[in-house]
Design an enzyme around this catalytic site. Structure first.
Site, PDB file in Angstrom:
ATOM      1  N   ARG A 288      -9.877   5.969  -1.773  1.00  0.00           N
ATOM      2  CA  ARG A 288      -9.567   5.077  -0.627  1.00  0.00           C
ATOM      3  C   ARG A 288      -9.877   5.665   0.692  1.00  0.00           C
ATOM      4  O   ARG A 288      -8.990   6.503   0.993  1.00  0.00           O
ATOM      5  CB  ARG A 288      -8.037   4.691  -0.722  1.00  0.00           C
ATOM      6  CG  ARG A 288      -7.733   3.755  -2.061  1.00  0.00           C
ATOM      7  CD  ARG A 288      -6.054   3.169  -1.806  1.00  0.00           C
ATOM      8  NE  ARG A 288      -5.981   2.362  -2.623  1.00  0.00           N
ATOM      9  CZ  ARG A 288      -5.333   2.334  -3.781  1.00  0.00           C
ATOM     10  NH1 ARG A 288      -5.007   3.340  -4.512  1.00  0.00           N
ATOM     11  NH2 ARG A 288      -4.978   1.066  -4.582  1.00  0.00           N
TER      12      ARG A 288
ATOM     13  N   GLU B  14     -11.668  -8.876  -5.762  1.00  0.00           N
ATOM     14  CA  GLU B  14     -10.484  -8.932  -5.276  1.00  0.00           C
ATOM     15  C   GLU B  14     -10.119 -10.321  -4.811  1.00  0.00           C
ATOM     16  O   GLU B  14      -9.246 -10.467  -4.595  1.00  0.00           O
ATOM     17  CB  GLU B  14     -10.082  -8.024  -4.103  1.00  0.00           C
ATOM     18  CG  GLU B  14     -10.530  -6.561  -4.540  1.00  0.00           C
ATOM     19  CD  GLU B  14     -10.247  -5.867  -3.327  1.00  0.00           C
ATOM     20  OE1 GLU B  14      -9.113  -5.219  -3.509  1.00  0.00           O
ATOM     21  OE2 GLU B  14     -10.877  -5.500  -2.404  1.00  0.00           O
TER      22      GLU B  14
ATOM     23  N   ASN C 100      -4.809  -5.618  -7.560  1.00  0.00           N
ATOM     24  CA  ASN C 100      -3.446  -5.871  -6.661  1.00  0.00           C
ATOM     25  C   ASN C 100      -4.052  -6.951  -5.829  1.00  0.00           C
ATOM     26  O   ASN C 100      -3.092  -7.771  -5.721  1.00  0.00           O
ATOM     27  CB  ASN C 100      -3.366  -4.424  -5.903  1.00  0.00           C
ATOM     28  CG  ASN C 100      -3.305  -3.168  -6.725  1.00  0.00           C
ATOM     29  OD1 ASN C 100      -2.989  -3.305  -7.967  1.00  0.00           O
ATOM     30  ND2 ASN C 100      -3.436  -2.091  -5.918  1.00  0.00           N
ATOM     31  N   ASP C 101      -5.249  -7.007  -5.144  1.00  0.00           N
ATOM     32  CA  ASP C 101      -5.430  -8.134  -4.253  1.00  0.00           C
ATOM     33  C   ASP C 101      -5.801  -9.242  -4.971  1.00  0.00           C
ATOM     34  O   ASP C 101      -5.372 -10.446  -4.600  1.00  0.00           O
ATOM     35  CB  ASP C 101      -6.509  -7.573  -3.434  1.00  0.00           C
ATOM     36  CG  ASP C 101      -6.052  -6.841  -2.147  1.00  0.00           C
ATOM     37  OD1 ASP C 101      -4.949  -7.302  -1.452  1.00  0.00           O
ATOM     38  OD2 ASP C 101      -6.292  -5.886  -1.772  1.00  0.00           O
TER      39      ASP C 101
ATOM     40  N   CYS D 288      -9.511  -0.855 -10.953  1.00  0.00           N
ATOM     41  CA  CYS D 288      -8.767   0.121 -10.291  1.00  0.00           C
ATOM     42  C   CYS D 288      -7.351  -0.450  -9.582  1.00  0.00           C
ATOM     43  O   CYS D 288      -6.877   0.502  -8.946  1.00  0.00           O
ATOM     44  CB  CYS D 288      -9.900   0.647  -9.490  1.00  0.00           C
ATOM     45  SG  CYS D 288     -10.189  -0.430  -8.114  1.00  0.00           S
TER      46      CYS D 288
ATOM     47  N   HIS E  72       0.766  -1.247   0.097  1.00  0.00           N
ATOM     48  CA  HIS E  72      -0.047   0.006  -0.053  1.00  0.00           C
ATOM     49  C   HIS E  72       0.982   1.481  -0.083  1.00  0.00           C
ATOM     50  O   HIS E  72       0.615   2.027  -0.694  1.00  0.00           O
ATOM     51  CB  HIS E  72      -0.659  -0.093   1.217  1.00  0.00           C
ATOM     52  CG  HIS E  72      -2.293   0.671   0.847  1.00  0.00           C
ATOM     53  ND1 HIS E  72      -2.532   1.828   1.822  1.00  0.00           N
ATOM     54  CD2 HIS E  72      -3.135   0.687   0.106  1.00  0.00           C
ATOM     55  CE1 HIS E  72      -3.515   2.259   1.499  1.00  0.00           C
ATOM     56  NE2 HIS E  72      -3.943   1.612   0.308  1.00  0.00           N
TER      57      HIS E  72
ATOM     58  N   ARG F  25       1.422  -9.603  -1.313  1.00  0.00           N
ATOM     59  CA  ARG F  25       1.926  -8.420  -2.250  1.00  0.00           C
ATOM     60  C   ARG F  25       3.056  -7.456  -1.591  1.00  0.00           C
ATOM     61  O   ARG F  25       3.591  -6.467  -2.033  1.00  0.00           O
ATOM     62  CB  ARG F  25       0.601  -7.531  -2.678  1.00  0.00           C
ATOM     63  CG  ARG F  25       0.030  -6.986  -1.338  1.00  0.00           C
ATOM     64  CD  ARG F  25      -1.477  -6.467  -1.777  1.00  0.00           C
ATOM     65  NE  ARG F  25      -1.494  -4.958  -1.975  1.00  0.00           N
ATOM     66  CZ  ARG F  25      -2.584  -4.315  -2.236  1.00  0.00           C
ATOM     67  NH1 ARG F  25      -3.727  -5.064  -2.194  1.00  0.00           N
ATOM     68  NH2 ARG F  25      -2.678  -2.863  -2.336  1.00  0.00           N
TER      69      ARG F  25
ATOM     70  N   ARG G 158     -14.766   4.076  -1.569  1.00  0.00           N
ATOM     71  CA  ARG G 158     -14.739   2.868  -1.154  1.00  0.00           C
ATOM     72  C   ARG G 158     -14.906   2.887   0.431  1.00  0.00           C
ATOM     73  O   ARG G 158     -14.316   3.943   1.256  1.00  0.00           O
ATOM     74  CB  ARG G 158     -13.532   2.186  -1.504  1.00  0.00           C
ATOM     75  CG  ARG G 158     -13.418   0.644  -0.875  1.00  0.00           C
ATOM     76  CD  ARG G 158     -11.967   0.378  -1.276  1.00  0.00           C
ATOM     77  NE  ARG G 158     -10.930   0.823  -0.703  1.00  0.00           N
ATOM     78  CZ  ARG G 158      -9.739   0.067  -1.123  1.00  0.00           C
ATOM     79  NH1 ARG G 158      -9.423  -0.610  -2.231  1.00  0.00           N
ATOM     80  NH2 ARG G 158      -8.738   0.665  -0.727  1.00  0.00           N
TER      81      ARG G 158
HETATM   82  C1  PEP Z   1      -6.688  -3.503  -5.250  1.00  0.00           C
HETATM   83  O1  PEP Z   1      -6.407  -4.193  -4.430  1.00  0.00           O
HETATM   84  O2  PEP Z   1      -6.588  -3.727  -6.510  1.00  0.00           O
HETATM   85  C2  PEP Z   1      -7.126  -2.291  -4.930  1.00  0.00           C
HETATM   86  C3  PEP Z   1      -7.291  -1.145  -5.699  1.00  0.00           C
HETATM   87  O3  PEP Z   1      -7.232  -1.839  -3.513  1.00  0.00           O
HETATM   88  P1  PEP Z   1      -5.890  -1.762  -2.818  1.00  0.00           P
HETATM   89  O4  PEP Z   1      -4.833  -1.505  -3.363  1.00  0.00           O
HETATM   90  O5  PEP Z   1      -6.323  -0.432  -1.809  1.00  0.00           O
HETATM   91  O6  PEP Z   1      -6.122  -2.743  -1.666  1.00  0.00           O
HETATM   92 MG    MG Z   2      -7.643  -4.163  -2.504  1.00  0.00          MG
END
Ligand code: PEP
Ligand code: MG
Length: 764
Positions: A473, A608, A631-632, A679, A366, A642, A509
C-alpha cells in the site's frame, strides 16, 4: 406546536447538552409536556438487570414515584409498547386489557394515553408516554411528533446511559466495571492506560487531564488569553475604517468576555480544581454554549457562536504553546479517540501501543487494517464511549469480541492476562509452519503473499514465510510525511521493499488515496468520499504524481526485476488504457535518462468496483494479472460503507452475492488465461480463505499477522473437502447460514482455534 421543526430542534439541543442521564430525562419530559401541552409526560427506561421498565422522570405524575415504580416487560401499557415496538394511542387507557394500575403515580385521573418506544440500534431502551384527563385519542400530528422526538433522543439516552455507567464507576463502587460494546477491529487483547488522541483545534474532543503544575498551567493560560486580546484589538483597529461603530461593538463584547471576571476567571477556577488549561477551557465554553442554546431569543442564541469562536482562539494559542509536547505514553498505552486515522496511528510510538479504541470506524476501515497488520488489538465503533473523560484510566481492549472495559476489576484483568499468555503459546505453536510450503494434504499448492505498507511488515512477513508481496500500500509512506515524497525518496522506499523480497515478486499499488485514506497535506473533502475522487481517478487527474511514482518504481526495480504494478479502484477500460500509456511513457523516460533497457514490469488491476466485475473479461485482456480488493468490493456490492459502525453488522464477506460473484470472476479471468489473486481481508480469514482456495484463486495476499494461520489451514485442509464445502455454500441464500456452515466445517477438522483462539469467551 406551530413550528414543529423549531420546537424539535430546541428540545433535542437542550437534552443533548444535559450533563447527565437524569437531567437529560428531566429536560426531556418537561419540554415535551410543554411543547405538546399535555398534562403528563413520563419516561420509563428498561433496566436490563431486572428486565423491568422503571419510571425515571415525570411531569404530571407523583414525583415520589420516580425510581420507585416499575413494570415487568410484559406488564401494563408500557410493557405493551415495548413488546410491540410500536406506538399505542388510547382514549380510555383503563379500558385496555393490558392496563395495569400503579397507585403510587396518581395516574387514575388521566384517561387518554399515548406511548412510543425509545429504540436505539434495534434495541428498546424505554418508553416515552404522554397522558391527558380528556377522553380523546391523540391526533396524528401529535403521535408523529412524539415518535420523532423519541427517535431523535434515543441516541442521547443511550449515550447518557453509558456515561451514567461511568459516573457510577467514578463514585467508587467497588468491583463495578464499565463495559462498552463496539465492533472487533483487530483481534487480540490489550491491557493498559488510556491516552486520548484528539484532533487539534477541536474544542469538543479535548480530554480532561490532571495537571501537575497548576501555576505553570495558569501562567500559560494567561499568556494565551493576552495574545487573543491583542489580536482582537488589532483586528478592531484594522476594521475601524470599514465597519460601522455598532458593527465593531462585537470586538468590545469579545474583550469583555475575556475579563478576569468572565470566562478567564472561570477557567482558572477549573485549573485550580485540577484540570489542565485545555480541558478547563472546554468545560467552561461548553457550559456557556449550553446556556445560550436554551435561550428562546434567537439573537442571544447567536452569541453562542461568539463564545465558541473565542474558545477556539484561546485553544489555538494554548496548542501553539504545547506544540512540542508529546503526550506521555506509558509502557502499555491504549490509544483512545473519536476517530484515529491511519496517518495519526503511524505517527505514534508503536512499540508502546497495547490497544486501540475508537468511537467511529468499522472493521474494514483502513486504520483497522493497519492495526491488524501491526498486531494491535483494536475495538472500533464504540459509539457510546465518553472519550473526553477517559484519559489515564485503566482499560482492557478485547479485540475478539469488540469490547472495551473501563477500570476493570482485578479478577477481570487476571482473566485477560491469562488469555494473552495462552495466545502467545498458540502463536508459538504456529511457528512450525513458517518454512513449509502452503500445500494441501491432497497436493494443491497455493501462493501465499503478504500485504505491506509499514517498515515492520517486511521483517514480520519474511520470517513467516511469505512468498512475495501481493499488495504494497504505497499510500502509507506518503502518509508519514508533510509533503509528497520526491522521486528519489520514493525510489529508496520502493527499493527497500523490492530488495527485501527479491527474487520473489513485489506488487506495488499506485497511490490509493481518497475514501477513508487521506494525506495530511492533500486533504480531499467530499460529501460522499467512497464514491468520490479516489484511487486511480486522482492519479490520472494528476499525471505528474503518477509519473513520478511509476518512474521511482521502475528505477527501484533495476537489476532486481521483481516489480509488479497494481492499479486501484479501476471502474472503466479507458482508465487502464490511460494508465498503461503513462507507464509506457515513464519507462521510456527512465530508459533514456539512465541509458538502460528496462524489463517491463507486469501490470495488474484491482477488482474493487462492481462495474469492473461485470467487465472483468474485457479488462483482464488488457493486463497481466488481476487482484480482487474484496474490502472495497464488498462495500460497493452491498452498498455498505466500510467505515460506518451503524451498518458494520451487514458488511459481510459471507454474503451469497459476494461469494457467487468471486466464483464467477475467477472463472472468467482464467478463461482468458490470466492469473487472479485476492488481497482484501477475506484472504487472511481462515473461513473465507477456505472458500477462496476452493474457487481457484491463484494467490492469497494478507496481513503478516495472518500468514501462519492461513499456512496451517492450507496444510491441513484437503482441496477436495474445501470444494465440497463451496458447492454446498453456493446454494445457500443467507450469509449467516454460510458462516455457520464454514465454521462448523473448521470445527469438525479441529481448526476452529484458527478463527477463535479465545474459546473461553469472557462475559462481563
Ligand atoms: C481492498 O479494497 O480490498 C484493498 C485491499 O484495498 P484497501 O483496503 O487498501 O482499500
Ligand atoms: Mg481498496
Amino acid at each position: 406546536m406551530s413550528n414543529m421543526l423549531e420546537t424539535l430542534r430546541r428540545i433535542v439541543q437542550e437534552v443533548n447538552t444535559a450533563p447527565n442521564l437524569q437531567s437529560a430525562l428531566d429536560i426531556m419530559v418537561s419540554s415535551v409536556r410543554g411543547a405538546m401541552g399535555t398534562e403528563v409526560c413520563s419516561v420509563y427506561l428498561l433496566d436490563e438487570r431486572s428486565s423491568r421498565y422503571v419510571l425515571m422522570a415525570t411531569e404530571g405524575l407523583n414525583s415520589e414515584a420516580i425510581g420507585n415504580v416499575s413494570l415487568g416487560i410484559t406488564e401494563g401499557l408500557v410493557g405493551q409498547v415495548g413488546l410491540r415496538e410500536e406506538p399505542l394511542n388510547l382514549d380510555d387507557a383503563a379500558a385496555h386489557p393490558k392496563f395495569h394500575y400503579l397507585p403510587e403515580t396518581g395516574e387514575e385521573r388521566y384517561n387518554s394515553f399515548l406511548g412510543v418506544p425509545i429504540m436505539h440500534r434495534r434495541k428498546i431502551l424505554g418508553v416515552l408516554v404522554v397522558q391527558q384527563r380528556d377522553k380523546r385519542r391523540f391526533d396524528e400530528s401529535e403521535e408523529a411528533f412524539l415518535v420523532t422526538v423519541s427517535a431523535q433522543l434515543s441516541g442521547v439516552v443511550a449515550h447518557a446511559r453509558a456515561i451514567g455507567a461511568l459516573d457510577s464507576l467514578r463514585g467508587n463502587k467497588p468491583g463495578a466495571v464499565g463495559v462498552f460494546n463496539g465492533v472487533p477491529g483487530s483481534p487480540g487483547v490489550g491491557l493498559g492506560k488510556a491516552v486520548v488522541i484528539y484532533p487539534p483545534a477541536d474544542l469538543g474532543s479535548i480530554p480532561d487531564r490532571v495537571c501537575d503544575d497548576t501555576e505553570a498551567e495558569i501562567a500559560q493560560f494567561h499568556e494565551a488569553v493576552e495574545t487573543v486580546r491583542c489580536s482582537i484589538r488589532e483586528l478592531d483597529r484594522k476594521m475601524a475604517s470599514s465597519l460601522m461603530p455598532e458593527e465593531r461593538a462585537l470586538f468590545d463584547v469579545y474583550l469583555r468576555m475575556l475579563d478576569d471576571q468572565g470566562l478567564v476567571g472561570e477557567v482558572i477556577d477549573r485549573i485550580v480544581a485540577g484540570n489542565w488549561a485545555q480541558g478547563a477551557l472546554r468545560e467552561v465554553i461548553e457550559e456557556h454554549v449550553q446556556t445560550f442554546q436554551t435561550m428562546e431569543d434567537a439573537y442571544l442564541r447567536e452569541r453562542m457562536a461568539d463564545v465558541k469562536d473565542l474558545g477556539l482562539r484561546i485553544l489555538a494559542q494554548l496548542q501553539k504553546h504545547n506544540a512540542g509536547d508529546i503526550p506521555c505514553y506509558p509502557e502499555n498505552t491504549i490509544l483512545v479517540g473519536e476517530d484515529i486515522s491511519t496517518a495519526v496511528l503511524v505517527e505514534q510510538p508503536l512499540e508502546r501501543i497495547a490497544g486501540i479504541a475508537t468511537v467511529q470506524g468499522s472493521s474494514n476501515a483502513h486504520m483497522a487494517i493497519v492495526a491488524r497488520a501491526l498486531g494491535i488489538p483494536t475495538v472500533v465503533g464504540l459509539t457510546e464511549l465518553p472519550v473526553t473523560s477517559l484519559d489515564d484510566t485503566e482499560l482492557v481492549v478485547d479485540g475478539y469480541q469488540g469490547r472495551l472495559y473501563v477500570n476493570p476489576s482485578k479478577q477481570l484483568r487476571k482473566r485477560y492476562k491469562d488469555i494473552i499468555r495462552d495466545e502467545k503459546q498458540f502463536i508459538a505453536g504456529l511457528e512450525a509452519y513458517k518454512d513449509l510450503p502452503a500445500c494441501t494434504p491432497d497436493g494443491h499448492r497455493m501462493q501465499i503473499l503478504v500485504n505491506t505498507g509499514l517498515m515492520v511488515d517486511v521483517a514480520r512477513s519474511k520470517n513467516r514465510g511469505a512468498e512475495g508481496v501481493g499488495l504494497y500500500r504505497s499510500e502509507i509512506p506518503f502518509m508519514m510525511r508533510e509533503r509528497f515524497p520526491s522521486e528519489e525518496e520514493q525510489r529508496a522506499i520502493y527499493r527497500f521493499q523490492l530488495e527485501s523480497f527479491a527474487p520473489r515478486p513485489v506488487t506495488i499499488r499506485t497511490l490509493d488515496i481518497g475514501g477513508d485514506k487521506d494525506l495530511p497535506y492533500f486533504p480531499i473533502e467530499e460529501e460522499n468520499p467512497a464514491l468520490g475522487w479516489r484511487g486511480i481517478r486522482v492519479t490520472l487527474d494528476h499525471p505528474e504524481i503518477f509519473m513520478v511514482q511509476v518512474r521511482a518504481m521502475l528505477k527501484a526495480s533495476l537489476g532486481l526485476e521483481n516489480l509488479r504494478i497494481l492499479l486501484p479502484m479501476v471502474s472503466s477500460v479507458f482508465e487502464i488504457e490511460e494508465a498503461l500509456h503513462l507507464i509506457h511513457r515513464a519507462a521510456m523516460e527512465v530508459e533514456e535518462e539512465l541509458q538502460v533497457t528496462l524489463v517491463r514490469p507486469q501490470v495488474g488491476i484491482m477488482l474493487e468496483v462492481p462495474a469492473a466485475v461485470v467487465q472483468v473479461a474485457d479488462m483482464a485482456q488488457l493486463v497481466d494479472f488481476m487482484s480482487v480488493g474484496s474490502n472495497d468490493l464488498t462495500q460497493y456490492m452491498l452498498a455498505v460503507d466500510r467505515n460506518n459502525p451503524r451498518v458494520a453488522d451487514i458488511y459481510s464477506a459471507y454474503h451469497p452475492a459476494i461469494l457467487r460473484t468471486l466464483y464467477r470472476v475467477v472463472q472468467e479471468v482464467h478463461a482468458v488465461g490470466k492469473p487472479i489473486g485476492i488481497c482484501g481481508e477475506m484472504a487472511g480469514d481462515p473461513g473465507t480463505a477456505t472458500l477462496l482456495m476452493a474457487m481457484g484463486f491463484d494467490s492469497l495476499s494478507m496481513s503478516s499477522s495472518n500468514l501462519l494461520r492461513i499456512k496451517k489451514l492450507i496444510c491441513e485442509m484437503p482441496l477436495e473437502r474445501a470444494r465440497a464445502l463451496l458447492e454446498r455454500v453456493l446454494m445457500v441464500d443467507s450469509g449467516a447460514v454460510i458462516r455457520s456452515l464454514v465454521e462448523y466445517e473448521l470445527e469438525e477438522m479441529g481448526l476452529i482455534s484458527l478463527i477463535r483462539p479465545l474459546s473461553k469467551a469472557i462475559k462481563p
